[in-house]
Design a protein around this motif. Structure first.
Motif, mmCIF file in Angstrom:
data_model
loop_
_atom_site.group_PDB
_atom_site.id
_atom_site.type_symbol
_atom_site.label_atom_id
_atom_site.label_comp_id
_atom_site.label_asym_id
_atom_site.label_seq_id
_atom_site.Cartn_x
_atom_site.Cartn_y
_atom_site.Cartn_z
ATOM 1 N N TYR A 298 -23.496 -18.722 -45.143
ATOM 2 C CA TYR A 298 -22.578 -19.562 -45.357
ATOM 3 C C TYR A 298 -22.559 -21.157 -44.831
ATOM 4 N N SER A 299 -23.071 -21.083 -43.819
ATOM 5 C CA SER A 299 -23.285 -22.627 -43.137
ATOM 6 C C SER A 299 -24.702 -23.293 -43.633
ATOM 7 N N ARG B 116 -25.616 -32.652 -45.276
ATOM 8 C CA ARG B 116 -24.728 -32.155 -46.076
ATOM 9 C C ARG B 116 -25.226 -31.486 -47.451
ATOM 10 N N ARG C 130 -18.309 -30.980 -45.311
ATOM 11 C CA ARG C 130 -18.894 -31.115 -44.081
ATOM 12 C C ARG C 130 -20.431 -30.731 -43.791
ATOM 13 N N ARG D 245 -20.813 -30.423 -50.405
ATOM 14 C CA ARG D 245 -19.963 -30.092 -49.386
ATOM 15 C C ARG D 245 -19.254 -31.002 -48.444
ATOM 16 N N ASP E 183 -20.066 -26.559 -40.184
ATOM 17 C CA ASP E 183 -19.997 -25.429 -40.827
ATOM 18 C C ASP E 183 -20.491 -24.283 -39.720
ATOM 19 N N CYS F 123 -18.030 -23.359 -36.719
ATOM 20 C CA CYS F 123 -17.117 -22.710 -37.361
ATOM 21 C C CYS F 123 -17.700 -20.962 -37.479
ATOM 22 N N GLU F 124 -19.157 -20.970 -37.979
ATOM 23 C CA GLU F 124 -19.646 -19.507 -38.213
ATOM 24 C C GLU F 124 -20.167 -18.945 -36.869
#
Length: 543
Positions: free
Chosen positions: A164-165, A291, A297, A295, A302, A305-306
């Motif tokens: 994800y990140s 980045r 962010r 993206r 990221d 958030c993860e």
């Protein structure tokens, strides 16, 4: 300034509408033919350029034959289909015509796709994967060269990347075996502070997979790997073998190459891999501000958030090292993973316990550590420590000069120029055998005193013209006390690093005494009668 055809059409139409210029005037102004001006006034978009149809007269008689070969390839095994070079060779063999390679290549490139489409062959397509927070990750190894202590060494870069990140953790080791595989995971999960809740994608690596079930996603896992991923609670996913499965973990495939190009080029020059792994943490901190693609962010934003969606780590890390119980051979060595390591000769013909990690090998007799080595790579490599053979060299002093242990000690810098000078002087004054025995006794002092202190003692003894090991030990204790260090070291202390031995300001007393012609010591020897009286008193008290 040259204009594109679209820009030329726009200017011609604007001048015709605003300035009311004629076709002849527009043709003269822009230097084009009147036909082009009429075309621009009739349509705002230029007509597409007609591409000439290229023919290949030399290929024409063989097109149907090559088409038949390409249709037969649809049913043939993938590795036994026609290449362009094979088609060129067959045409020459069967028809005696030498057609240029580019001619055949251009024809086959078009017809192979058309024939596959006519036969209804499946189209190769890729589907974008949705990456959930804290769910998936990818793992890969990549080779990298490092100059370790001045020697170019092939190492391996372990990369663990969250899908994800894009947060990635790296670690470099000398091998890509199971211990390095496990230690890379432990380091990555500890750095991330959690475990992915979904799948972790892998190649069919030998440390994880024992057998790939033919034409299936099933795998026969290595039992220790099964225990590892069950201990941390994540689910491994194995990609298709070969190039067909590379896209299934494309994020980490690109990550290894990106990291190698941007942070490991030029070839890093370090004293040890620990130093380089410490640098990797700095490189990863820089990456957090990057980045990925388009993206909005950064990787760090990221990952923030993860991180909350990762599963918690176990209380204790998994024990990544393996334990073996080899027997010490008659050369005082144990064989581990096709490499040989020395142990003290007093353990010959005994079984010992070996703990093997990706970078180190430690040998135990019971619970006591008796040897420690850096792990070797490459079949048949050997590492010998001179200290392990000193007891044997006391009885076989002639074996020292041509021994492999002495050669490696010289290369590592533990057998210094001061030792060489002492040995040469001892052999000159005492003979080869006795001089070598004296050197071995001096080398035994390194077990209990600091390396630099013993070297200082040897230098003092050389200046004084003595070869007595007791004098060297005494001078070594004095050097330690002058430096504020403990005069002795414990047996479990690590071996000292080779030092840059600059000349020390040691003033021997013997030359000074001879220069001043001092009188000999006339003091009487100490009397021990009073101590004998104490012994008699103790015996009377006990009776």
């Amino acid at each position: 300034m040259s204009l594109s055809k679209q820009e030329l059409f726009d200017r011609i139409r604007r001048d015709s509408w605003q300035r009311q210029l004629s076709i002849r005037a527009l043709s003269k102004k822009y230097g084009v033919h009147r036909r082009l001006v009429r075309e621009a006034l009739s349509s705002p978009v230029p007509m597409p350029r007609r591409r000439p149809v290229r023919t290949s007269p030399r290929m024409e008689p063989y097109k149907k034959t090559v088409d038949a070969w390409l249709r037969a390839d649809l049913e043939a095994p993938r590795k036994q289909r026609h290449t362009v070079r094979r088609i060129v060779a067959r045409i020459e063999e069967e028809f005696g015509e030498a057609i240029p390679y580019p001619t055949v290549r251009d024809f086959v490139a078009v017809r192979r796709k058309e024939i596959a489409a006519q036969a209804g062959a499946p189209v190769e397509a890729f589907v974008t994967r949705h990456n959930a927070l804290g769910a998936d990750a990818e793992v890969d190894f990549g080779d990298v060269y490092v100059d370790v202590a001045g020697q170019r060494t092939r190492c391996y870069l372990f990369a663990f990347r969250l899908a994800y990140s894009g947060k990635a953790v790296h670690r470099i080791s000398r091998s890509c075996g199971q211990q390095a595989f496990f230690e890379g995971h432990v380091h990555a999960l500890t750095t991330l502070g959690g475990v992915p809740a979904g799948q972790v994608r892998y190649d069919n690596l030998t440390p994880a997979v024992k057998k790939v079930v033919f034409r299936s996603r099933s795998r026969e896992e290595n039992p220790r790997w099964t225990s590892f991923h069950e201990y941390y609670g994540f689910i491994p996913f194995y990609c298709e073998p070969g190039l067909r499965g590379a896209h299934e973990k494309g994020g980490v495939e690109g990550q290894v190459g990106y990291f190698r190009r941007n942070y490991l080029t030029p070839v890093p020059q370090v004293d040890s891999l620990d130093e380089l792994n410490a640098r990797l943490a700095e490189f990863e901190a820089k990456e957090d501000e990057r980045r990925i693609g388009a993206r909005m962010r950064t990787i760090a934003q990221d990952f923030a958030c993860e991180a909350g969606h990762l599963l918690p780590l176990p209380d204790d890390p998994f024990a990544t090292g393996i334990t073996l119980t080899p027997r010490v051979d008659r050369y005082g060595m144990v064989t581990v993973k096709m490499c040989r390591y020395s142990v003290p000769v007093r353990f010959i013909d005994r079984k010992v316990t070996v703990t093997l990690t990706c970078d180190d090998l430690t040998v135990y007799d019971g619970r006591r550590e008796i040897a420690h080595h850096r792990r070797l790579t490459g079949r048949g490599a050997e590492h010998l420590v001179l200290d392990h053979y000193l007891e044997a060299l006391l009885t076989k002093p002639g074996a020292l000069e041509r021994s492999e242990a002495l050669h490696q000690a010289r290369a590592e810098g533990t057998f210094t120029a001061v030792h060489e000078a002492f040995w040469a002087a001892a052999k000159k004054n005492l003979g080869d055998i006795e001089g070598t025995k004296v050197l071995v006794k001096v080398l035994l002092l390194h077990r209990h005193q600091q390396h630099a202190d013993v070297v200082t003692g040897i230098r003092t003894a050389l200046a004084a013209g003595t070869f007595n090991e007791d004098v060297i030990a005494l001078e070594a204790r004095k050097a330690a006390q002058a430096a504020g260090r403990a005069p002795t070291v414990t047996a479990s202390a690590p071996a000292p690093e080779p030092l840059d031995l600059a000349p020390a300001p040691v003033t021997p007393l013997t030359p000074r005494r001879l220069a001043r012609a001092l009188p000999s010591d006339q003091r009487p020897l100490p009397r021990l009668e009073q101590w004998d009286e104490l012994l008699r008193l103790r015996r009377k008290d006990s009776s």
